[in-house]
Design a protein around this motif. Structure first.
Motif, PDB file in Angstrom:
ATOM      1  N   GLY A 296      -8.815  -5.111   0.301  1.00 27.59           N
ATOM      2  CA  GLY A 296      -9.081  -4.887   1.799  1.00 27.59           C
ATOM      3  C   GLY A 296     -10.015  -3.546   1.793  1.00 27.59           C
ATOM      4  O   GLY A 296      -9.943  -2.752   0.892  1.00 27.59           O
TER       5      GLY A 296
ATOM      6  N   ASP B  73      -8.417 -14.187   9.025  1.00 32.93           N
ATOM      7  CA  ASP B  73      -7.460 -13.147   8.829  1.00 32.93           C
ATOM      8  C   ASP B  73      -6.517 -13.081   9.843  1.00 32.93           C
ATOM      9  O   ASP B  73      -6.537 -12.237  10.661  1.00 32.93           O
ATOM     10  CB  ASP B  73      -8.369 -11.914   8.636  1.00 32.93           C
TER      11      ASP B  73
ATOM     12  N   PRO C  46      -8.609 -13.386   4.700  1.00 31.71           N
ATOM     13  CA  PRO C  46      -8.054 -12.377   4.450  1.00 31.71           C
ATOM     14  C   PRO C  46      -8.105 -11.765   2.948  1.00 31.71           C
ATOM     15  O   PRO C  46      -8.578 -12.688   2.102  1.00 31.71           O
ATOM     16  CB  PRO C  46      -6.517 -12.627   4.738  1.00 31.71           C
ATOM     17  N   PRO C  47      -8.031 -10.473   2.832  1.00 33.61           N
ATOM     18  CA  PRO C  47      -8.186 -10.104   1.276  1.00 33.61           C
ATOM     19  C   PRO C  47      -6.958 -10.544   0.414  1.00 33.61           C
ATOM     20  O   PRO C  47      -6.282 -11.104   0.791  1.00 33.61           O
ATOM     21  CB  PRO C  47      -7.728  -8.319   1.404  1.00 33.61           C
TER      22      PRO C  47
END
Length: 378
Positions: free
Chosen positions: A111, A139, A221-222
């Motif tokens: 992130g 995300d 998302p990460p």
């Protein structure tokens, strides 16, 4: 009684091999027979992997030997399964979205490397080039697209498509957007387990009126987790772009992000790596470059992993400012930033075209275990 191998073979000739028009011996299914006194061991290879087929084969062999050779014979049957591998065409499976030509996932292992900022700027650059573009903000726990496109207060409206109620994506700067951020309050945290998040994503994917799109960008998302698997199970992803900064800590996670897409059970083509925050250029010294996070780390990683390097983006204050006020920096005209995003976006489009020319369509993956995809070494 001493059993004879020829008598055993003759008895097994009475059993037909299913679907082959031959008996077990003629078809070559019987691979070996060993006799010792009143004992016999039969090795057989079948193509049907089901438990029923294995049991039926074993029973038929034992019955034939007992009936035709010696009723008190001690028999052991070793059944090996050799199911033929079918060369099924690699076509899009699962629920494709009518009208969407290319789906590009934008991911990062870590992130804070600017993945959402890069996604937003690539989207508006594609729109400036004349493409029809949409963004799915996947995300779930940190949706940022509503802020970056200055549509925080907007809400998707319901439209009727072929008698069904669908969500109409919010649109700005020529980009259609759907995000969980449209359905939550600014100070509300999304505290959901995986299945709930997956359900919300599926609604934004399949219950939306996306219309005709040349590109759908998915802001993942990460990391490499549940949301990623849910997306790749739901959609046939054309290819993935991985964003990283040049520093070793980020590169270690970017490598895992690439490995996730390259796993045999996922097999999504990696279109390339983008190096964000490659260097710092002060406004008053536009010709100077300061490599704060290291020099060309993501470029070297792309070379090591044998994936395309899509380009570098500088660490410039105006990129952050533009994102915060909801007008992506790529919308600026006649600036080095516009040129940098144009170059990277052209490379992304070029890799998508090459991928579509060289490879068959990607399949929506199937996860067959509760754990998901197993870890593999790459």
């Amino acid at each position: 009684m001493k059993l004879n191998k020829q008598d055993i073979l003759k008895a097994l000739e009475s059993i037909s091999a299913p679907g082959e028009g031959q008996n077990m011996v003629e078809s070559g299914a019987i691979t070996n027979i060993v006799t010792f006194a009143d004992e016999v061991v039969v090795d057989i290879t079948i193509t049907n992997p089901s438990l029923q087929a294995k049991k039926k084969t074993e029973v038929e062999i034992m019955k034939a030997i007992h009936d035709l050779v010696y009723e008190k014979a001690k028999i052991k049957v070793n059944v090996k399964v050799d199911a033929p591998t079918q060369s099924a065409p690699n076509v899009i499976k699962g629920k494709s979205i009518p009208g969407i030509q290319n789906i590009v996932a934008v991911a990062s292992g870590k992130g804070g490397v600017g993945k959402s900022t890069v996604t937003a700027n690539i989207a508006v650059t594609l729109s400036k080039m004349g493409f029809k573009v949409g963004i799915l903000d996947a995300d779930i726990y940190g949706p940022s697209m509503p802020i970056m496109f200055d549509v925080e207060l907007e809400r998707p409206v319901a439209v009727n498509i072929d008698g069904k109620s669908k969500m109409k994506p919010v649109e700005n700067y020529g980009v259609k957007i759907l995000s969980i951020g449209f359905f939550t309050k600014p100070d509300q945290a999304v505290v959901w387990r995986g299945p709930m998040a997956a359900k919300a994503l599926n609604q934004m994917i399949f219950d939306a009126a996306w219309g005709e799109l040349d590109f759908m960008l998915i802001d993942l998302p990460p990391g490499t987790g549940d949301i990623h698997l849910s997306i790749m199970q739901s959609l046939p992803i054309t290819g993935a772009v991985v964003v990283s900064t040049p520093q070793n800590v980020a590169l270690a996670d970017a490598k895992k992000g690439v490995a996730m897409f390259q796993q045999d059970s996922i097999n999504v083509p990696v279109l390339g790596i983008i190096e964000n925050m490659a260097y710092f250029t002060p406004e008053e010294l536009p010709e100077n470059k300061y490599y704060i996070f290291g020099k060309e780390g993501a470029k070297h990683l792309a070379e090591d992993l044998n994936v395309p390097f899509l380009g570098q983006l500088p660490l410039v204050q105006s990129i952050r400012e533009a994102g915060d006020v909801g007008r992506p920096a790529a919308l600026q005209t006649a600036t080095p930033l516009e040129q940098a995003f144009e170059k990277i976006t052209q490379n992304v489009v070029q890799e998508v075209v090459r991928r579509n020319d060289d490879l068959p369509p990607t399949e929506a993956i199937k996860i067959t275990t509760m754990a998901g995809c197993s870890a593999v070494k790459k």
